[in-house]
Design a protein around this motif. Structure first.
Motif, mmCIF file in Angstrom:
data_model
loop_
_atom_site.group_PDB
_atom_site.id
_atom_site.type_symbol
_atom_site.label_atom_id
_atom_site.label_comp_id
_atom_site.label_asym_id
_atom_site.label_seq_id
_atom_site.Cartn_x
_atom_site.Cartn_y
_atom_site.Cartn_z
ATOM 1 N N MET A 73 0.852 -1.188 0.000
ATOM 2 C CA MET A 73 0.000 0.000 0.000
ATOM 3 C C MET A 73 0.889 1.240 0.000
ATOM 4 O O MET A 73 1.830 1.345 0.759
ATOM 5 C CB MET A 73 -0.876 -0.008 1.255
ATOM 6 C CG MET A 73 -1.808 1.188 1.326
ATOM 7 S SD MET A 73 -3.166 0.988 2.517
ATOM 8 C CE MET A 73 -2.511 -0.174 3.661
ATOM 9 N N GLY A 74 0.583 2.188 -0.897
ATOM 10 C CA GLY A 74 1.369 3.416 -0.975
ATOM 11 C C GLY A 74 0.968 4.407 0.100
ATOM 12 O O GLY A 74 -0.028 4.223 0.794
ATOM 13 N N GLU A 75 1.774 5.454 0.218
ATOM 14 C CA GLU A 75 1.527 6.462 1.255
ATOM 15 C C GLU A 75 0.147 7.091 1.116
ATOM 16 O O GLU A 75 -0.562 7.313 2.087
ATOM 17 C CB GLU A 75 2.609 7.543 1.170
ATOM 18 C CG GLU A 75 2.430 8.658 2.182
ATOM 19 C CD GLU A 75 3.486 9.746 2.032
ATOM 20 O OE1 GLU A 75 3.467 10.656 2.853
ATOM 21 O OE2 GLU A 75 4.318 9.694 1.100
ATOM 22 N N PHE A 76 -0.246 7.385 -0.128
ATOM 23 C CA PHE A 76 -1.492 8.113 -0.322
ATOM 24 C C PHE A 76 -2.700 7.206 -0.092
ATOM 25 O O PHE A 76 -3.710 7.633 0.440
ATOM 26 C CB PHE A 76 -1.499 8.771 -1.696
ATOM 27 C CG PHE A 76 -0.300 9.655 -1.881
ATOM 28 C CD1 PHE A 76 -0.159 10.795 -1.095
ATOM 29 C CD2 PHE A 76 0.710 9.330 -2.756
ATOM 30 C CE1 PHE A 76 0.963 11.598 -1.209
ATOM 31 C CE2 PHE A 76 1.838 10.126 -2.880
ATOM 32 C CZ PHE A 76 1.969 11.262 -2.111
ATOM 33 N N LEU A 87 -2.696 4.775 2.052
ATOM 34 C CA LEU A 87 -2.726 4.613 3.497
ATOM 35 C C LEU A 87 -3.486 5.771 4.140
ATOM 36 O O LEU A 87 -4.352 5.582 4.992
ATOM 37 C CB LEU A 87 -1.273 4.553 3.976
ATOM 38 C CG LEU A 87 -0.926 4.256 5.423
ATOM 39 C CD1 LEU A 87 0.523 3.801 5.470
ATOM 40 C CD2 LEU A 87 -1.127 5.457 6.302
ATOM 41 N N VAL A 116 4.051 -1.165 6.745
ATOM 42 C CA VAL A 116 2.611 -0.939 6.693
ATOM 43 C C VAL A 116 1.903 -2.177 7.224
ATOM 44 O O VAL A 116 1.833 -3.195 6.558
ATOM 45 C CB VAL A 116 2.150 -0.616 5.260
ATOM 46 C CG1 VAL A 116 0.631 -0.448 5.227
ATOM 47 C CG2 VAL A 116 2.815 0.657 4.774
ATOM 48 N N THR A 139 2.986 10.948 6.539
ATOM 49 C CA THR A 139 3.344 9.569 6.876
ATOM 50 C C THR A 139 4.660 9.259 6.183
ATOM 51 O O THR A 139 4.911 9.734 5.072
ATOM 52 C CB THR A 139 2.286 8.550 6.405
ATOM 53 O OG1 THR A 139 2.105 8.698 4.994
ATOM 54 C CG2 THR A 139 0.970 8.743 7.097
ATOM 55 N N THR A 140 5.479 8.487 6.854
ATOM 56 C CA THR A 140 6.762 8.115 6.269
ATOM 57 C C THR A 140 7.196 6.785 6.861
ATOM 58 O O THR A 140 6.656 6.325 7.867
ATOM 59 C CB THR A 140 7.827 9.201 6.541
ATOM 60 O OG1 THR A 140 9.038 8.828 5.878
ATOM 61 C CG2 THR A 140 8.103 9.354 8.028
ATOM 62 N N ARG A 141 8.157 6.155 6.225
ATOM 63 C CA ARG A 141 8.730 4.946 6.789
ATOM 64 C C ARG A 141 9.842 5.338 7.753
ATOM 65 O O ARG A 141 10.576 6.290 7.497
ATOM 66 C CB ARG A 141 9.289 4.071 5.673
ATOM 67 C CG ARG A 141 9.445 2.623 6.062
ATOM 68 C CD ARG A 141 10.045 1.839 4.925
ATOM 69 N NE ARG A 141 9.098 1.520 3.868
ATOM 70 C CZ ARG A 141 8.416 0.376 3.803
ATOM 71 N NH1 ARG A 141 8.564 -0.553 4.730
ATOM 72 N NH2 ARG A 141 7.592 0.144 2.810
#
Lengths: 325, 325
Positions: free
Chosen positions: B1-4, B6, B90, B118-120
């Motif tokens: 799942m990508g940041e957006f 999420l 995620v 949001t970030t890793r």
């Protein structure tokens, strides 16, 4: 050094414009009558947004710059910010440099540090910034209209060139290496341009994850599509105007990739009616910011790339840098 | 799942009260005329502020609760917040629980999630919260006057008892263990009490690092001292009224230490004139919050502790939990 000493020594300064600054449970802000408050948060993580070897002064600058860039994209005037900081240990030399870089940029924009938090933990910098904008005048992503020009500010792709250098994928001569590194570590938030574009731009956003991916947010929010000249965008690399650039012999595709899926540019992309071209150029001139027209908004959804000759580019490999991609 | 994806799946909801919510470069807030904006940021780090084993729903609750507690201490009404989240990966089950706990508390206080990042990265939760308070009516740390009573809300020391249990220093029977754990993981921000104390309290702050240490901030900001009844404070432990408590056979000193150097209470400590005792009790009653008088403000600087008999306590080992201590 305890938490409270750390705050007092490096970050506490008398509140100048805010009614109450660092040192109470909350800071107090008083937006002027008729103003809305624009708010944005960005979190920077070591190894993800910066290298552990970065000069802390530059990191302090960048941590605030990426937030000011969000205000610029809304046409908001910076007012204040909070800083939350997780540190693996109390390193006074680091804190001295970090706070100096941070507060120098804050002073340049009259943006006041009003509060925050410090804790022990893996290095993490979270800034929330506050700006003000007259009610109804914020630049949003949702206002682009078919026929609008698409513009970008400043220079694109140089920060990505630095990243490729640090990854060992690109070897740069010293002048280019410094240029690229400066663009990666010391981005210039386009605050003055954002203010000058109020009432001119129909939509705007800041470029942090790469032009091709970021532009899609404007298109989706506005319910439109776009045709873009990849080579007009690629010409926005500062590196391409450097005397050492020709010897690099980068392919046209490599240049396009750096610029279109670059990231870390912190420039503005914005839309404006064709009738406003002179006013956009005047806004750029008045604020000392280059502005370049790179395409136009279409009714047809989606993003279409063409080269300098207007030929469609079939190679659609300009993917956005997505933090969870 | 990508940041957006999420953000869209777990955190994006239509803006109800803010002019513009999640999904643009900035959120826009419009404080009502005559209102100041109260702002506070707190950063929570795994292993420092919560255990890796905590139920994510409870963590979502706590992450916002500790910020709402800062608004409560200023007498500010919650409006909105931003969430910046660094995640090692995620984990959809975790995100589902976290967002549910977070948004349930947000809804209970009509406090809207308007933006964030949001970030890793190593797990880190940074919330910045916004509230409004009529200009000049914010409860500050600096207004305590000699002769004022010192009050605390709710219950103290139970969260610290849970910490000592998790550290293996205290063995608790099941009922007490649950009580202590609930107080640690699900603090109740005293927002309604903070609002009710506007115009009554002369100074206030929220208790996050332990009563003895936190109170010093009020004394320093107000330029006063205080005498406190350690046993009146110790009687504020919810655990002390539990049927299993007597069998624990805690010493008076151990009880005092839990309450006075406890931490993680997220109760309010506040000062008010003796003439306002009935109004303070009425504010507590009206908001369903216990209020306990534990001492008084003196002209003489410093913090003096006495026991239930008014005897000075020589044992001054009630040190505050300082994140860099």
């Amino acid at each position: 050094m305890g938490e409270f000493d750390l705050i007092a020594r490096y970050f506490k300064r008398p509140a100048k414009r805010s009614p109450l600054g660092v040192g109470d449970d909350c800071a107090l802000l008083a937006p002027a009558p008729g103003m809305q408050l624009a708010v944005s948060s960005d979190m920077l993580v070591e190894g993800r947004h910066f290298l552990s070897t970065v000069d802390p002064l530059r990191l302090g600058h960048k941590a605030l710059a990426v937030n000011l860039s969000d205000l610029a994209a809304c046409g908001a005037k910076p007012l204040a910010f909070t800083l939350a900081l997780a540190l693996p240990s109390v390193d006074e030399a680091w804190l001295e440099g970090f706070s100096r870089g941070l507060l120098a940029l804050a002073d340049a924009h009259e943006c006041e540090l009003v509060g925050g938090d410090t804790t022990r933990g893996p290095l993490n910098i979270c800034i929330t910034v506050f700006g003000e904008v007259p009610t109804g005048q914020a630049l949003l992503r949702s206002g682009a209209k078919p026929g609008d020009d698409i513009w970008v500010s400043g220079t694109l792709g140089d920060a990505r060139m630095a990243l490729e250098m640090f990854r060992g994928k690109l070897t740069l001569p010293p002048g280019l290496a410094q240029l690229a590194r400066d663009r990666m570590e010391m981005p210039t938030p386009r605050v003055a341009l954002g203010l000058a574009l109020r009432g001119i731009a129909t939509a705007a956003l800041d470029l942090s994850d790469g032009l091709a991916g970021d532009l899609r947010h404007v298109l989706e929010a506005s319910g439109v599509g776009a045709t873009l000249d990849a080579d007009a965008a690629a010409a926005c690399m500062a590196a391409s105007r450097h005397s050492e650039f020709a010897a690099l012999a980068l392919s046209a595709d490599a240049r396009r990739a750096l610029v279109l899926s670059g990231g870390d540019d912190y420039e503005l992309a914005f839309c404006a009616p064709t009738s406003a071209r002179a006013r956009v150029e005047q806004a750029g001139h008045a604020t000392g910011t280059a502005v370049t027209r790179i395409g136009s908004i279409d009714v047809q959804p989606g993003l279409r790339w063409v080269d300098a000759n207007g030929q469609a580019l079939t190679q659609q490999q300009f993917l956005s840098f997505d933090h969870f991609g």
